[in-house]
Write a protein that holds these residues in place. Sequence first.
Motif, PDB file in Angstrom:
ATOM      1  N   GLU A   1      -9.753 -55.881  46.037  1.00 23.43           N
ATOM      2  CA  GLU A   1      -9.657 -56.323  47.428  1.00 23.43           C
ATOM      3  C   GLU A   1      -8.337 -55.936  48.067  1.00 23.43           C
ATOM      4  O   GLU A   1      -8.266 -55.540  49.213  1.00 23.43           O
ATOM      5  CB  GLU A   1      -9.822 -57.833  47.519  1.00 23.43           C
ATOM      6  CG  GLU A   1      -9.678 -58.320  48.962  1.00 23.43           C
ATOM      7  CD  GLU A   1      -9.983 -59.781  49.135  1.00 23.43           C
ATOM      8  OE1 GLU A   1     -10.204 -60.487  48.137  1.00 23.43           O
ATOM      9  OE2 GLU A   1     -10.021 -60.228  50.299  1.00 23.43           O
TER      10      GLU A   1
ATOM     11  N   ASP B   1     -11.838 -59.068  42.647  1.00 25.73           N
ATOM     12  CA  ASP B   1     -11.237 -59.920  43.670  1.00 25.73           C
ATOM     13  C   ASP B   1     -10.267 -60.835  42.947  1.00 25.73           C
ATOM     14  O   ASP B   1     -10.686 -61.736  42.233  1.00 25.73           O
ATOM     15  CB  ASP B   1     -12.307 -60.727  44.413  1.00 25.73           C
ATOM     16  CG  ASP B   1     -11.689 -61.479  45.589  1.00 25.73           C
ATOM     17  OD1 ASP B   1     -12.443 -61.949  46.454  1.00 25.73           O
ATOM     18  OD2 ASP B   1     -10.444 -61.586  45.650  1.00 25.73           O
TER      19      ASP B   1
ATOM     20  N   VAL C   1      -8.146 -63.113  43.999  1.00 21.11           N
ATOM     21  CA  VAL C   1      -8.134 -64.497  44.490  1.00 21.11           C
ATOM     22  C   VAL C   1      -9.279 -64.629  45.485  1.00 21.11           C
ATOM     23  O   VAL C   1      -9.132 -64.295  46.666  1.00 21.11           O
ATOM     24  CB  VAL C   1      -6.787 -64.845  45.176  1.00 21.11           C
ATOM     25  CG1 VAL C   1      -6.804 -66.291  45.677  1.00 21.11           C
ATOM     26  CG2 VAL C   1      -5.611 -64.635  44.233  1.00 21.11           C
ATOM     27  N   ASP C   2     -10.426 -65.083  44.995  1.00 19.24           N
ATOM     28  CA  ASP C   2     -11.556 -65.288  45.916  1.00 19.24           C
ATOM     29  C   ASP C   2     -11.487 -66.740  46.377  1.00 19.24           C
ATOM     30  O   ASP C   2     -11.527 -67.659  45.567  1.00 19.24           O
ATOM     31  CB  ASP C   2     -12.872 -65.006  45.206  1.00 19.24           C
ATOM     32  CG  ASP C   2     -14.016 -64.987  46.211  1.00 19.24           C
ATOM     33  OD1 ASP C   2     -13.836 -64.423  47.307  1.00 19.24           O
ATOM     34  OD2 ASP C   2     -15.081 -65.546  45.928  1.00 19.24           O
ATOM     35  N   GLY C   3     -11.327 -66.898  47.704  1.00 18.45           N
ATOM     36  CA  GLY C   3     -11.056 -68.223  48.266  1.00 18.45           C
ATOM     37  C   GLY C   3      -9.588 -68.347  48.632  1.00 18.45           C
ATOM     38  O   GLY C   3      -8.945 -69.368  48.411  1.00 18.45           O
ATOM     39  N   THR C   4      -9.076 -67.259  49.204  1.00 17.00           N
ATOM     40  CA  THR C   4      -7.642 -67.240  49.546  1.00 17.00           C
ATOM     41  C   THR C   4      -7.278 -68.351  50.536  1.00 17.00           C
ATOM     42  O   THR C   4      -6.247 -69.015  50.391  1.00 17.00           O
ATOM     43  CB  THR C   4      -7.260 -65.872  50.134  1.00 17.00           C
ATOM     44  OG1 THR C   4      -7.525 -64.861  49.146  1.00 17.00           O
ATOM     45  CG2 THR C   4      -5.802 -65.808  50.530  1.00 17.00           C
TER      46      THR C   4
ATOM     47  N   GLY D   1     -17.436 -67.133  57.108  1.00 18.15           N
ATOM     48  CA  GLY D   1     -16.616 -65.925  57.032  1.00 18.15           C
ATOM     49  C   GLY D   1     -15.401 -65.977  57.939  1.00 18.15           C
ATOM     50  O   GLY D   1     -15.007 -67.029  58.437  1.00 18.15           O
ATOM     51  N   THR D   2     -14.832 -64.790  58.170  1.00 20.94           N
ATOM     52  CA  THR D   2     -13.558 -64.738  58.922  1.00 20.94           C
ATOM     53  C   THR D   2     -13.707 -64.051  60.277  1.00 20.94           C
ATOM     54  O   THR D   2     -12.738 -63.864  60.993  1.00 20.94           O
ATOM     55  CB  THR D   2     -12.497 -63.952  58.095  1.00 20.94           C
ATOM     56  OG1 THR D   2     -13.080 -62.713  57.676  1.00 20.94           O
ATOM     57  CG2 THR D   2     -12.028 -64.746  56.897  1.00 20.94           C
TER      58      THR D   2
ATOM     59  N   ALA E   1     -17.213 -66.861  47.729  1.00 21.81           N
ATOM     60  CA  ALA E   1     -18.555 -66.319  47.438  1.00 21.81           C
ATOM     61  C   ALA E   1     -18.822 -66.310  45.938  1.00 21.81           C
ATOM     62  O   ALA E   1     -19.928 -66.643  45.495  1.00 21.81           O
ATOM     63  CB  ALA E   1     -18.671 -64.906  47.994  1.00 21.81           C
TER      64      ALA E   1
ATOM     65  N   GLU F   1     -24.881 -64.725  52.791  1.00 17.11           N
ATOM     66  CA  GLU F   1     -23.755 -64.464  53.699  1.00 17.11           C
ATOM     67  C   GLU F   1     -23.808 -63.018  54.178  1.00 17.11           C
ATOM     68  O   GLU F   1     -24.169 -62.119  53.409  1.00 17.11           O
ATOM     69  CB  GLU F   1     -22.407 -64.747  53.022  1.00 17.11           C
ATOM     70  CG  GLU F   1     -21.232 -64.621  53.994  1.00 17.11           C
ATOM     71  CD  GLU F   1     -19.910 -65.165  53.472  1.00 17.11           C
ATOM     72  OE1 GLU F   1     -19.867 -65.722  52.353  1.00 17.11           O
ATOM     73  OE2 GLU F   1     -18.904 -65.037  54.186  1.00 17.11           O
TER      74      GLU F   1
ATOM     75  N   ASP G   1     -16.251 -59.604  46.303  1.00 17.60           N
ATOM     76  CA  ASP G   1     -16.550 -61.042  46.324  1.00 17.60           C
ATOM     77  C   ASP G   1     -17.780 -61.384  45.486  1.00 17.60           C
ATOM     78  O   ASP G   1     -17.899 -62.485  44.963  1.00 17.60           O
ATOM     79  CB  ASP G   1     -16.847 -61.506  47.769  1.00 17.60           C
ATOM     80  CG  ASP G   1     -15.641 -61.442  48.690  1.00 17.60           C
ATOM     81  OD1 ASP G   1     -15.794 -60.953  49.823  1.00 17.60           O
ATOM     82  OD2 ASP G   1     -14.557 -61.886  48.272  1.00 17.60           O
TER      83      ASP G   1
HETATM   84  O1  LIG Z   1     -11.142 -63.266  51.229  1.00 19.63           O
HETATM   85  P1  LIG Z   1     -11.595 -63.961  49.998  1.00 19.63           P
HETATM   86  O2  LIG Z   1     -11.074 -65.354  49.895  1.00 19.63           O
HETATM   87  O3  LIG Z   1     -11.374 -63.135  48.758  1.00 19.63           O
HETATM   88  O4  LIG Z   1     -13.205 -64.028  50.140  1.00 19.63           O
HETATM   89  C1  LIG Z   1     -13.876 -65.030  50.898  1.00 19.63           C
HETATM   90  C2  LIG Z   1     -15.340 -64.992  50.495  1.00 19.63           C
HETATM   91  O5  LIG Z   1     -15.446 -65.301  49.134  1.00 19.63           O
HETATM   92  C3  LIG Z   1     -16.150 -66.002  51.313  1.00 19.63           C
HETATM   93  O6  LIG Z   1     -17.512 -65.944  50.966  1.00 19.63           O
HETATM   94  C4  LIG Z   1     -16.011 -65.664  52.786  1.00 19.63           C
HETATM   95  O7  LIG Z   1     -16.774 -66.574  53.541  1.00 19.63           O
HETATM   96  C5  LIG Z   1     -14.554 -65.744  53.181  1.00 19.63           C
HETATM   97  O8  LIG Z   1     -14.449 -65.405  54.549  1.00 19.63           O
HETATM   98  C6  LIG Z   1     -13.684 -64.788  52.363  1.00 19.63           C
HETATM   99  O9  LIG Z   1     -14.036 -63.466  52.663  1.00 19.63           O
END
Ligand SMILES: O=P([O-])([O-])O[C@@H]1[C@@H](O)[C@H](O)[C@@H](O)[C@H](O)[C@@H]1O
Length: 281
Positions: free
Chosen positions: A72, A90, A92-95, A164-165, A196, A213, A220
């Motif tokens: 990522e 990834d 850190v998933d859930g930054t 999401g973002t 995710a 999603e 992710d």
């Molecule tokens: O950016 P990150 O924390 O690695 O990944 C996150 C995803 O795991 C999540 O599903 C999504 O809704 C967030 O917007 C973000 O993208």
Amino acid sequence: MEDKWQEAYEFAVEVARKAGAEIRKAGDSEIKVNTKSSSVDLVTQTDQRVEKIIFSALKGKFGEGCHRFIGEESTVDSCVLTDKPTWIIDPVDGTTNFVHGFPFVAVSIAFAVNKELEFGVVYSCMEDKMYKARRGQGAFCDDEPIYVSDVKEIKKSIIISEHGTDRSPEKVKKIFSTMQKILCIPVHGLRGSGTAATNMCLVACGAVEAFFEIGIHCWDIAAGAVIVREAGGIILDVNGGPFDLMSRRMVSANNEIIANRIIKEIEIFPSPRDDGKPQLE
Ligand SMILES: O=P([O-])([O-])O[C@@H]1[C@@H](O)[C@H](O)[C@@H](O)[C@H](O)[C@@H]1O
Ligand SMILES: [Mg+2]
């Protein structure tokens, strides 16, 4: 026949656990927040440092010659799957959760060869839960086998969706309109962990019936995809077609009945693919 990838699988679990420990011990000093695609798409020094730790461990073990790396925070190799052994990471998933101290943060490490996902490892480091699966060999949480839910009635399900973002009004409208339609089927509830990878593990262990999603990235969901499938679940495109890792959209579910019922309600919006190819409708 020699099992070429067992050692890589076991090494990936070790690396994920070490990376998770680094995330846990990262103090406030490291949570200097920067942003990427939008003001709410956060990245920290921990994301970047932990990805470097993972990459150097894997490159040290497997070399940089024949293995490719998709991450990522670096995507040194473009997000194009070739036949070469490819790590999809990834760190850190859930930054956003990590920045806020919301306790769902995962290290996601997947491995593909000949464009096929061979194994996935998701370490939910604040919960200290290690999810893992090798293609054809079942899915596990802390070495205990896990299986998807056997619920077939949508009105007895919990569904995970994330916003999401992307905060563009037209996309937010479609996301919440989809959520409203699903909620009012009615389902027992809507949830979302904010990561995710963790969401897919919740499908795999039967805690929820589906997670969908539009807007996620290959890093992710690559590891979670193996874990869901090996736990007996299914993964489809949001249009009901075959799952495409680089499409930035998917539905993961415990079975086809639940998956197709969710797909009926999803209002699809365009999201540029990870590999740069034109997006399907
Ligand atoms: O950016 P990150 O924390 O690695 O990944 C996150 C995803 O795991 C999540 O599903 C999504 O809704 C967030 O917007 C973000 O993208
Ligand atoms: Mg991340």
